[in-house]
Design an enzyme around this catalytic site. Structure first.
Site, PDB file in Angstrom:
ATOM      1  N   THR A 153       0.821  -1.224   0.000  1.00  0.00           N
ATOM      2  CA  THR A 153       0.000   0.000   0.000  1.00  0.00           C
ATOM      3  C   THR A 153       0.852   1.270   0.000  1.00  0.00           C
ATOM      4  OG1 THR A 153      -0.017   0.147   2.406  1.00  0.00           O
ATOM      5  CG2 THR A 153      -1.748  -1.195   1.387  1.00  0.00           C
TER       6      THR A 153
ATOM      7  N   ASP B 120      17.313   1.767  -1.690  1.00  0.00           N
ATOM      8  CA  ASP B 120      16.717   1.686  -0.351  1.00  0.00           C
ATOM      9  C   ASP B 120      17.754   2.144   0.674  1.00  0.00           C
ATOM     10  OD1 ASP B 120      15.960   0.603   2.264  1.00  0.00           O
ATOM     11  OD2 ASP B 120      14.312  -0.303   1.152  1.00  0.00           O
TER      12      ASP B 120
ATOM     13  N   ASP C 209      18.447  -0.245   3.713  1.00  0.00           N
ATOM     14  CA  ASP C 209      19.228  -1.431   3.329  1.00  0.00           C
ATOM     15  C   ASP C 209      20.683  -1.072   3.085  1.00  0.00           C
ATOM     16  OD1 ASP C 209      17.061  -3.070   3.565  1.00  0.00           O
ATOM     17  OD2 ASP C 209      16.647  -3.216   1.421  1.00  0.00           O
TER      18      ASP C 209
HETATM   19  C1  PRP Z   1      11.989   4.528   3.939  1.00  0.00           C
HETATM   20  C2  PRP Z   1      12.626   5.865   4.251  1.00  0.00           C
HETATM   21  C3  PRP Z   1      11.460   6.691   4.702  1.00  0.00           C
HETATM   22  C4  PRP Z   1      10.334   6.160   3.873  1.00  0.00           C
HETATM   23  C5  PRP Z   1      10.091   7.123   2.751  1.00  0.00           C
HETATM   24  O1  PRP Z   1      11.808   3.798   5.089  1.00  0.00           O
HETATM   25  O2  PRP Z   1      13.645   5.805   5.196  1.00  0.00           O
HETATM   26  O3  PRP Z   1      11.155   6.540   6.088  1.00  0.00           O
HETATM   27  O4  PRP Z   1      10.758   4.900   3.335  1.00  0.00           O
HETATM   28  O5  PRP Z   1       8.991   6.754   1.999  1.00  0.00           O
HETATM   29  P1  PRP Z   1       7.624   7.582   1.990  1.00  0.00           P
HETATM   30  O6  PRP Z   1       8.013   9.014   1.861  1.00  0.00           O
HETATM   31  O7  PRP Z   1       6.924   7.042   0.776  1.00  0.00           O
HETATM   32  O8  PRP Z   1       6.883   7.288   3.255  1.00  0.00           O
HETATM   33  P2  PRP Z   1      11.267   2.295   5.080  1.00  0.00           P
HETATM   34  O9  PRP Z   1       9.797   2.264   5.307  1.00  0.00           O
HETATM   35  O10 PRP Z   1      11.786   1.579   3.877  1.00  0.00           O
HETATM   36  O11 PRP Z   1      11.901   1.705   6.383  1.00  0.00           O
HETATM   37  P3  PRP Z   1      13.452   1.507   6.809  1.00  0.00           P
HETATM   38  O12 PRP Z   1      14.016   2.880   7.068  1.00  0.00           O
HETATM   39  O13 PRP Z   1      13.354   0.677   8.029  1.00  0.00           O
HETATM   40  O14 PRP Z   1      14.157   0.807   5.681  1.00  0.00           O
HETATM   41  N1  URA Z   2      12.689   4.706   0.758  1.00  0.00           N
HETATM   42  C1  URA Z   2      13.943   4.504   0.320  1.00  0.00           C
HETATM   43  O1  URA Z   2      14.807   4.036   1.085  1.00  0.00           O
HETATM   44  N2  URA Z   2      14.242   4.827  -0.942  1.00  0.00           N
HETATM   45  C2  URA Z   2      13.339   5.352  -1.780  1.00  0.00           C
HETATM   46  O2  URA Z   2      13.682   5.636  -2.947  1.00  0.00           O
HETATM   47  C3  URA Z   2      12.024   5.556  -1.320  1.00  0.00           C
HETATM   48  C4  URA Z   2      11.725   5.228  -0.039  1.00  0.00           C
END
Ligand code: PRP
Ligand code: URA
Length: 209
Positions: A108, A200, A203
């Site tokens: 989602t 990411d 990651d």
């Molecule tokens: C990533 C990133 C942001 C979010 C951005 O986190 O660090 O928090 O996605 O996406 P958005 O603007 O569409 O909400 P993620 O949910 O992948 O978690 P992580 O930091 O644990 O990898």
């Molecule tokens: N979160 C990430 O880490 N990378 C992106 O490009 C978008 C969301």
């Protein structure tokens, strides 16, 4: 918009180019995220109040300015926001640190909160929300709502790579917040990743896939 700043600086451009590269390894990636956070912090603290102080130099008394009344709190959005904390603490060593855990649902793209621990005096502090990626803006908009529910009044967002759609979402929901962004990228792909982006961030910071 006077509450949206895109950093336009050769040091950030250079560091971002290395950060984006697919072959940049974890150690260098972490160092660059930290360094870019420091550089954005410089701009995001421009309105800090200073107090006049007399400083005895070896030669005479100098009329100086010091930051004595500001109370910053850093709030990294877990996980990837953690990568910005050390750089911010280098500049703001007295800052308290709160944490908000947010994870994007991969289907989602909606954020799901899984953790929140904030200092009790957050309403008296300038809050620096840290997240390197501002994609759909859902995670940051939700995190800011949580901060406001807990009493935060002055909130600044520091992010490294963003997309316009996400910036619009955050500032549409929270027009009282200032967003500082390292670079504004082109768009999102169908999975909500920023293009060209850097992949990411969580990651790459923590070596997961
Ligand atoms: C990533 C990133 C942001 C979010 C951005 O986190 O660090 O928090 O996605 O996406 P958005 O603007 O569409 O909400 P993620 O949910 O992948 O978690 P992580 O930091 O644990 O990898
Ligand atoms: N979160 C990430 O880490 N990378 C992106 O490009 C978008 C969301």
């Amino acid at each position: 918009m006077n509450n949206f700043t895109v950093m336009n600086h050769p040091l950030i451009s250079h560091k971002l180019s290395i950060l984006r590269h697919k072959d940049t390894g974890g150690k260098e990636f972490r160092e660059l995220v930290s360094e870019i956070a420091m550089l954005i912090c410089y701009e995001a603290t421009r309105d800090m109040k200073t107090t006049p102080v007399d400083i005895p130099t070896p030669l005479m008394t100098a009329k100086c300015e010091m930051i004595t009344t500001e109370k910053p709190v850093l709030v990294p959005i877990l996980r990837a926001g953690l990568g910005m904390v050390d750089g911010m603490l280098t500049i703001l060593p007295s800052a308290k640190i709160g944490h908000i855990g947010m994870c994007r649902n991969h289907e989602t793209l909606e954020p799901e909160q899984y953790y929140c621990n904030l200092p009790a005096d957050i309403s008296e502090r300038t809050v620096f929300v840290l997240d390197p990626m501002l994609a759909t803006g859902g995670s940051l908009a939700a995190a800011i709502s949580i901060l406001k529910e807990k009493g935060a009044k002055k909130i600044k967002v520091l992010s490294i790579v963003g997309a316009q759609v996400g910036v619009d979402k955050v500032l549409g929901a929270h027009p009282d917040v200032h967003v500082y962004l390292g670079v504004l990228d082109d768009c999102l792909n169908e999975k909500g990743y920023i293009l060209p982006g850097l992949g990411d961030a969580g990651d790459r910071l923590f070596g997961t896939e």
